[in-house]
Design a protein around this motif. Structure first.
Motif, PDB file in Angstrom:
ATOM      1  N   ARG A  81      25.824   1.801  59.138  1.00 36.21           N
ATOM      2  CA  ARG A  81      25.166   2.834  59.995  1.00 36.21           C
ATOM      3  C   ARG A  81      25.227   4.224  59.402  1.00 36.21           C
ATOM      4  N   ASP A  83      23.651   8.356  60.507  1.00 30.89           N
ATOM      5  CA  ASP A  83      23.222   9.215  61.505  1.00 30.89           C
ATOM      6  C   ASP A  83      22.721  10.415  60.851  1.00 30.89           C
ATOM      7  N   SER A 112      21.970   0.062  61.390  1.00 32.54           N
ATOM      8  CA  SER A 112      21.917   0.737  62.480  1.00 32.54           C
ATOM      9  C   SER A 112      21.781   2.382  62.339  1.00 32.54           C
ATOM     10  N   GLY A 114      20.355   6.365  63.434  1.00 35.58           N
ATOM     11  CA  GLY A 114      20.715   7.455  64.170  1.00 35.58           C
ATOM     12  C   GLY A 114      20.112   8.753  63.726  1.00 35.58           C
ATOM     13  N   ILE A 207      11.720   7.534  67.603  1.00 33.42           N
ATOM     14  CA  ILE A 207      12.410   6.330  68.055  1.00 33.42           C
ATOM     15  C   ILE A 207      11.495   5.341  67.229  1.00 33.42           C
ATOM     16  N   GLY A 210      11.995   4.013  63.728  1.00 34.69           N
ATOM     17  CA  GLY A 210      13.178   2.912  63.377  1.00 34.69           C
ATOM     18  C   GLY A 210      14.406   3.371  63.481  1.00 34.69           C
ATOM     19  N   ASP A 212      17.738   3.734  66.264  1.00 38.89           N
ATOM     20  CA  ASP A 212      18.460   3.182  67.242  1.00 38.89           C
ATOM     21  C   ASP A 212      19.011   4.081  68.181  1.00 38.89           C
ATOM     22  N   ARG A 213      19.281   5.376  67.936  1.00 38.04           N
ATOM     23  CA  ARG A 213      19.639   6.360  68.850  1.00 38.04           C
ATOM     24  C   ARG A 213      19.377   7.659  68.171  1.00 38.04           C
ATOM     25  N   THR A 247      11.189   2.201  75.968  1.00 39.53           N
ATOM     26  CA  THR A 247      11.994   1.495  74.824  1.00 39.53           C
ATOM     27  C   THR A 247      12.711   0.299  75.642  1.00 39.53           C
ATOM     28  N   ALA A 249      15.354   0.106  77.451  1.00 41.71           N
ATOM     29  CA  ALA A 249      16.800   0.368  77.385  1.00 41.71           C
ATOM     30  C   ALA A 249      17.320   0.492  78.913  1.00 41.71           C
TER      31      ALA A 249
END
Length: 250
Positions: A81, A83, A112, A114, A207, A210, A212-213, A247, A249
């Motif tokens: 992960r 960010d 993941s 962000g 977004i 690629g 995810d947040r 998206t 979501a």
């Protein structure tokens, strides 16, 4: 989610320096050990958080806040992960995504991603820019300390000026000298500012690279509370629903 970084103003204002890559990796290993209920060597002894339920602690995701390629790679390899703190210019975000993916290439591990993004929603773009000018200078400072070959030519001179003028005592303030050095065109690329429609398009573009947040950074330390509240309301009422629809979501 727990996010760990090398440190910036939080350590510099104490007269300390950001952590090295080795120290960050050690910190990540210790943090993940504590969260899983293991005994972790620290300060010459083995310490353990006895109150943590390991079953639930394993579900706590750990992420690394990263600007440069080395820290991005550490987050990707150790946590899966990352960010990013690289601003909102799609060129720079695309580069960061590619760096993270390259770091785990061939490992087959989930990743993941962000990004921390300065966002101000207002029908008057000038008002929106001023809302995030101070906080955008923070991320411009981060970028100025990284490798310059990943900074687009049209931004390189700006981040260099920010680095030279940066005043830690005015960290995050709109009135700071470093914040006044940010041209409007730079802010339009480096942050997401403007009408709800424009902000939706810009965030959707990021977004699609690629991510995810997106961790929204809504205003500077000295932002007008009323203007900030209006921006946040527009984001929640008009931008967020459109992003969720786009998206898929919930």
């Amino acid at each position: 989610m727990v996010v760990l970084g090398r440190g910036d103003s939080a350590v510099r204002q104490l007269g300390l320096h950001p952590a090295t890559t080795e120290e960050l990796e050690q910190g990540l290993d210790q943090l993940k050990g504590f969260l899983s209920g293991r005994a972790v060597p620290t300060g010459g002894v083995a310490a353990r958080m006895t109150w943590i339920d390991p079953f639930h602690a394993d579900e706590v995701p750990v992420s690394v806040a990263a600007t440069g390629p080395t820290t991005i790679a550490v987050g990707a390899r150790h946590c899966g992960r990352v960010d990013f703190t690289v601003g909102a210019d799609p060129r720079r975000v695309a580069w960061a995504v590619a760096e993270a993916r390259h770091a785990v290439q061939g490992q087959g591990a989930p990743l993941s991603l962000g990004a921390f993004v300065n966002v101000a929603v207002h029908p008057d773009a000038a008002v929106a820019r001023d809302l995030v000018r101070g906080s955008a200078a923070i991320f411009a400072h981060f970028v100025s300390e990284g490798p310059h070959d990943v900074v687009p030519d049209d931004d390189r001179a700006v981040v260099e000026r920010v680095r030279a003028a940066y005043d830690e005592a005015a960290h995050g303030l709109t009135t700071a000298g470093q914040a006044t050095l940010l041209p409007d065109a730079f802010l339009d690329r480096f942050a997401v500012v403007g009408s709800p429609e424009h902000c939706t398009t810009r965030l959707r573009e990021l977004i699609d690279l690629g991510l995810d947040r997106i961790i929204v950074v809504p205003g500077s330390r000295d932002a007008d509370p009323d203007v900030l509240a209006a921006s946040n309301e527009l984001f929640a009422a008009e931008v967020l629903p459109r992003l969720r629809t786009a998206t898929g979501a919930g």
